[in-house]
Design a protein around this motif. Sequence first.
Motif, PDB file in Angstrom:
ATOM      1  N   PRO A  56       0.820  -1.233   0.000  1.00  0.00           N
ATOM      2  CA  PRO A  56       0.000   0.000   0.000  1.00  0.00           C
ATOM      3  C   PRO A  56       0.844   1.268   0.000  1.00  0.00           C
ATOM      4  N   ILE A 109       6.588  -0.583   6.113  1.00  0.00           N
ATOM      5  CA  ILE A 109       6.389  -1.631   7.116  1.00  0.00           C
ATOM      6  C   ILE A 109       7.647  -1.706   7.977  1.00  0.00           C
ATOM      7  N   PHE A 135       7.529 -10.797   0.561  1.00  0.00           N
ATOM      8  CA  PHE A 135       6.276 -11.097   1.268  1.00  0.00           C
ATOM      9  C   PHE A 135       5.105 -10.410   0.561  1.00  0.00           C
ATOM     10  N   CYS A 136       5.287  -9.134   0.249  1.00  0.00           N
ATOM     11  CA  CYS A 136       4.193  -8.371  -0.373  1.00  0.00           C
ATOM     12  C   CYS A 136       3.847  -8.893  -1.759  1.00  0.00           C
ATOM     13  N   CYS A 141       1.562 -11.908  -0.749  1.00  0.00           N
ATOM     14  CA  CYS A 141       0.531 -11.784   0.292  1.00  0.00           C
ATOM     15  C   CYS A 141      -0.768 -11.147  -0.234  1.00  0.00           C
ATOM     16  N   LYS A 142      -0.736  -9.913  -0.604  1.00  0.00           N
ATOM     17  CA  LYS A 142      -1.880  -9.188  -1.204  1.00  0.00           C
ATOM     18  C   LYS A 142      -3.109  -9.086  -0.292  1.00  0.00           C
ATOM     19  N   CYS A 180      -3.797  -6.877   1.899  1.00  0.00           N
ATOM     20  CA  CYS A 180      -4.297  -5.497   1.938  1.00  0.00           C
ATOM     21  C   CYS A 180      -5.098  -5.194   0.677  1.00  0.00           C
ATOM     22  N   CYS A 215      -2.689  -5.961   7.793  1.00  0.00           N
ATOM     23  CA  CYS A 215      -1.356  -6.444   7.393  1.00  0.00           C
ATOM     24  C   CYS A 215      -0.792  -7.411   8.440  1.00  0.00           C
ATOM     25  N   PRO A 216      -0.290  -8.554   8.008  1.00  0.00           N
ATOM     26  CA  PRO A 216       0.250  -9.530   8.963  1.00  0.00           C
ATOM     27  C   PRO A 216       1.406  -8.969   9.797  1.00  0.00           C
TER      28      PRO A 216
END
Lengths: 482, 99
Positions: A318, A322, A354-355, A358-359, A361, A411-412
């Motif tokens: 986003p 982080i 990770f991003c 993951c997705k 968000c 977000c994790p």
Amino acid sequence: MTQNKGKGFTRRTFLKASGAASALLGSAGLGFYGYEAGKDPRTYRGWENWEGVNQDFNRKKYAVDKPTYLKVGETSRPDARSDVIFYRRGLFRRQWRDETGLEGLDPYLQKYYRQNPEHLELDLYSQNELMPKLMADTRKYRKQFLLAAAWSNAMGAVGPPRITEPPEKSDFMLNRRTGQPIEAVQFKDPVKTSKLIKKMAHELGSTLVGIARLNPDWVYSYTSIGRGFKSDEPIEVPKHWQFAIVVGTPMSWDPLYANPTYGTSNDAYSRSRIIGFRLASFIKQLGYGARPHTPGTDYDLMVPPILVDAGIGEQGRPSIVITPELGNNFRPAVITTNLPLVPDKPIDFGVQDFCKHCKICAENCPSGAITFGDPVEERGYLRFKVDTAKCLNFWNSTLGSMGCRLCVAVCPYTRKANWIHKAALKVTADDPTGLTEKGLTFLQKKFYPGPDPQTYYMPSLGGENASYRPPPWWLRSEDFIE
Amino acid sequence: MSFFSSGFFWFMEGVFACLAVLGLKLWAEDRGIPMPFWKWILAGIWVVFLGFTIAFVGTSLGENEVVAARLGGILFGLTSIVSGIGLWRLLHSGRKAVK
Ligand code: SF4
Ligand code: SF4
């Protein structure tokens, strides 16, 4: 070994029974320990301690020589008047007339909307349709968010004055008699000075602090909010903006999970703003230049890449940064200065990979502002693109305090500091195969689901005023107010 | 600070662990079950996993994450039970008749 068989309850039997009982008690104890750990307010990082103990991630281990964003082309600086949604919307509202249309706008806005016609539509939609609906729904459902809105406003009620003078004047402490900057004290060693500044930042209330050499690419080319700059003249990066000190704090955790929008950004904004001004004051009193760039909108530069440069964290999907300690629940302020310092190194603790997979968000973003795709080039740098016009329109599609913050809440990485989430962070950061990252993302989606994103909208737009998690007891108006 | 986050709690957990190990040793001897080091290691891993499962459910409940507690309880709990049965059988391997 003595075996007193036939004598009933022997010592051996007693020890075996004790072993079984101990196993049971120990297991039950772990359950109670877990329950306490889940509730423990000390896991609400950044709200309990000002001694800097929360900056406990071993950044040295993950330090890298180059920032994790990629430079892929010729770079240019952002024009805040059009590229930054808050400023653009303000200018658009003041300038737009239906009769004159695009032609009635300042040339830079005309150029921007010609290149991004979809944003003209979104900005018009906000002005003509969204705002009237928002006002009507706010009147209708005001009570639901009454305490949250009052708390949010209270958090934002205190703040330092706005900067109105140009940097050469406002960034220095001036001698009252001569009008010249006071003489700078000579520091012995930049390493020690950096240590002192970090301690001071923590002492002033900052949860995290980092130092970067200021990359001029992050400074706006034009601005519209003054701060000593004229909106029709390009900003020349002041010579004394050599370093950028990043400070900041998290938003309150329970309300954060109750967005939209029992949460607020004002709590962290206000704290970070005050810390920014205090640290700038500290530096100015020592004879060096210092300018705070603080939330919500008092910036002359883009903040996220500076956080990356300063090793505070990595930029996520986003677009916000982080951090290992707080996830993206971090509201930063930046102080530009010429105090001689030693910059920190950027860190790579696996967020980029990770991003990519993951997705979460993007799946939970009600407005579709967050991309599901790969990073794209913007002003010479590769990054995940966020449609800020869609995002801001969603802010105006919810009730309560301004904003959304769902991409922060889901977000994790944005988890309280208990053993589960600390362990998960450690494992993902240290696993080069990426397998744990995929496993944990899968579990995250199953274990921590949110409501259907469309239910977050206000009722007149077909939603239900839903929140990701229920509000904490102290923000439930219906329990307190007739 | 509550009892469960105090040092005394972990001291008590240590005492319980020692007693449990002693109990297991006596129990295995009485049943004629040989306990080479690898069986101790497997049993230890299983106990840690079981402890993780229990603490995970507790922590998720404490965090008010009921779905995580339920799904974690089912997923990790079932894994504990299945692996526990396997371990039980393995522990009994090489068992001698006790007079
Ligand atoms: S939710 Fe997932 S994709 Fe989004 S910022 Fe967090 S880690 Fe990255
Ligand atoms: S703040 Fe809300 S609308 Fe904006 S990008 Fe994040 S999740 Fe989407």
